[in-house]
Design a protein around this motif. Structure first.
Motif, short mmCIF file in Angstrom:
data_model
loop_
_atom_site.label_atom_id
_atom_site.label_comp_id
_atom_site.label_asym_id
_atom_site.label_seq_id
_atom_site.Cartn_x
_atom_site.Cartn_y
_atom_site.Cartn_z
N TRP A 48 0.84 -1.21 0.00
CA TRP A 48 0.00 0.00 0.00
C TRP A 48 0.87 1.25 0.00
O TRP A 48 0.57 2.22 -0.71
CB TRP A 48 -0.93 0.02 1.21
CG TRP A 48 -2.21 -0.71 0.98
CD1 TRP A 48 -2.55 -1.96 1.41
CD2 TRP A 48 -3.33 -0.22 0.24
NE1 TRP A 48 -3.81 -2.27 0.99
CE2 TRP A 48 -4.32 -1.23 0.27
CE3 TRP A 48 -3.60 0.95 -0.44
CZ2 TRP A 48 -5.55 -1.08 -0.36
CZ3 TRP A 48 -4.83 1.10 -1.07
CH2 TRP A 48 -5.79 0.09 -1.02
N ALA A 49 1.93 1.25 0.80
CA ALA A 49 2.81 2.42 0.86
C ALA A 49 3.45 2.69 -0.49
O ALA A 49 3.52 3.85 -0.93
CB ALA A 49 3.88 2.22 1.93
N ALA A 50 3.88 1.64 -1.17
CA ALA A 50 4.51 1.82 -2.49
C ALA A 50 3.49 2.38 -3.50
O ALA A 50 3.80 3.30 -4.26
CB ALA A 50 5.09 0.49 -2.97
N MET A 51 2.29 1.82 -3.49
CA MET A 51 1.27 2.29 -4.45
C MET A 51 0.84 3.72 -4.15
O MET A 51 0.75 4.56 -5.06
CB MET A 51 0.05 1.36 -4.42
CG MET A 51 0.31 -0.01 -4.99
SD MET A 51 -1.15 -1.07 -5.15
CE MET A 51 -1.95 -0.93 -3.58
N LEU A 52 0.58 4.00 -2.88
CA LEU A 52 0.14 5.35 -2.51
C LEU A 52 1.27 6.37 -2.67
O LEU A 52 1.02 7.54 -2.97
CB LEU A 52 -0.41 5.36 -1.08
CG LEU A 52 -1.73 4.63 -0.91
CD1 LEU A 52 -2.06 4.46 0.58
CD2 LEU A 52 -2.86 5.36 -1.63
N GLY A 53 2.51 5.92 -2.49
CA GLY A 53 3.66 6.80 -2.73
C GLY A 53 3.79 7.16 -4.20
O GLY A 53 4.01 8.32 -4.55
N ALA A 54 3.65 6.17 -5.07
CA ALA A 54 3.70 6.43 -6.52
C ALA A 54 2.58 7.37 -6.92
O ALA A 54 2.79 8.32 -7.69
CB ALA A 54 3.62 5.12 -7.30
N LEU A 55 1.38 7.14 -6.38
CA LEU A 55 0.25 8.00 -6.68
C LEU A 55 0.51 9.43 -6.21
O LEU A 55 0.17 10.40 -6.91
CB LEU A 55 -1.03 7.45 -6.04
CG LEU A 55 -2.30 8.25 -6.29
CD1 LEU A 55 -2.63 8.32 -7.78
CD2 LEU A 55 -3.46 7.63 -5.50
N ALA A 56 1.14 9.59 -5.05
CA ALA A 56 1.44 10.92 -4.53
C ALA A 56 2.40 11.67 -5.46
O ALA A 56 2.25 12.87 -5.68
CB ALA A 56 2.01 10.83 -3.11
#
Length: 128
Positions: free
Chosen positions: A8-16
């Motif tokens: 989740w952190a990787a996906m939400l980081g990329a989205l950010a």
């Protein structure tokens, strides 16, 4: 480690990063400056809590506890509610949509969920 939180952190980081780039380069052509500021606040808080989620995912290897799981869940839910509502408000402004302005009430609820996440993290660490 808690693989789910790290994913989740990787996906939400990329989205950010994607949203931050959009906000910095294209958004100012579409909405007034105060809306750009609102959008950037969402991106900033998303980044802060992505890093918190990474910490939770890594800490879970050393302190596996229900409090740590709740901290991670709260950070994810907080990002969706807090940052997501700010993004949605900006989209409403961009499209001149009326009638949904009260969606802003979700933002402070997301903030409270963030606080619950930080308190859960604190409790997990203190229990160790």
């Amino acid at each position: 480690m808690h693989k789910g939180f790290l994913v989740w952190a990787a996906m939400l980081g990329a989205l950010a990063v994607i949203l931050g780039a959009f906000g910095a380069h294209k958004l100012k052509e579409l909405v007034p400056p105060e809306s750009v500021s609102t959008f950037q606040t969402g991106v900033t808080y998303q980044f802060y809590h992505v890093f918190a989620l990474l910490a939770v995912g890594i800490l879970y290897a050393h302190i596996p506890s229900p409090q740590l799981v709740w901290a991670g869940r709260c950070f994810i839910i907080g990002i969706v509610l807090f940052s997501g509502s700010l993004y949605f408000l900006t989209i409403l402004k961009m499209t001149n949509t009326v009638g949904l302005r009260n969606i802003g009430i979700i933002t402070p609820i997301g903030g409270l969920v963030f606080i619950a996440g930080w308190i859960s993290l604190l409790l997990a660490v203190l229990k160790k």
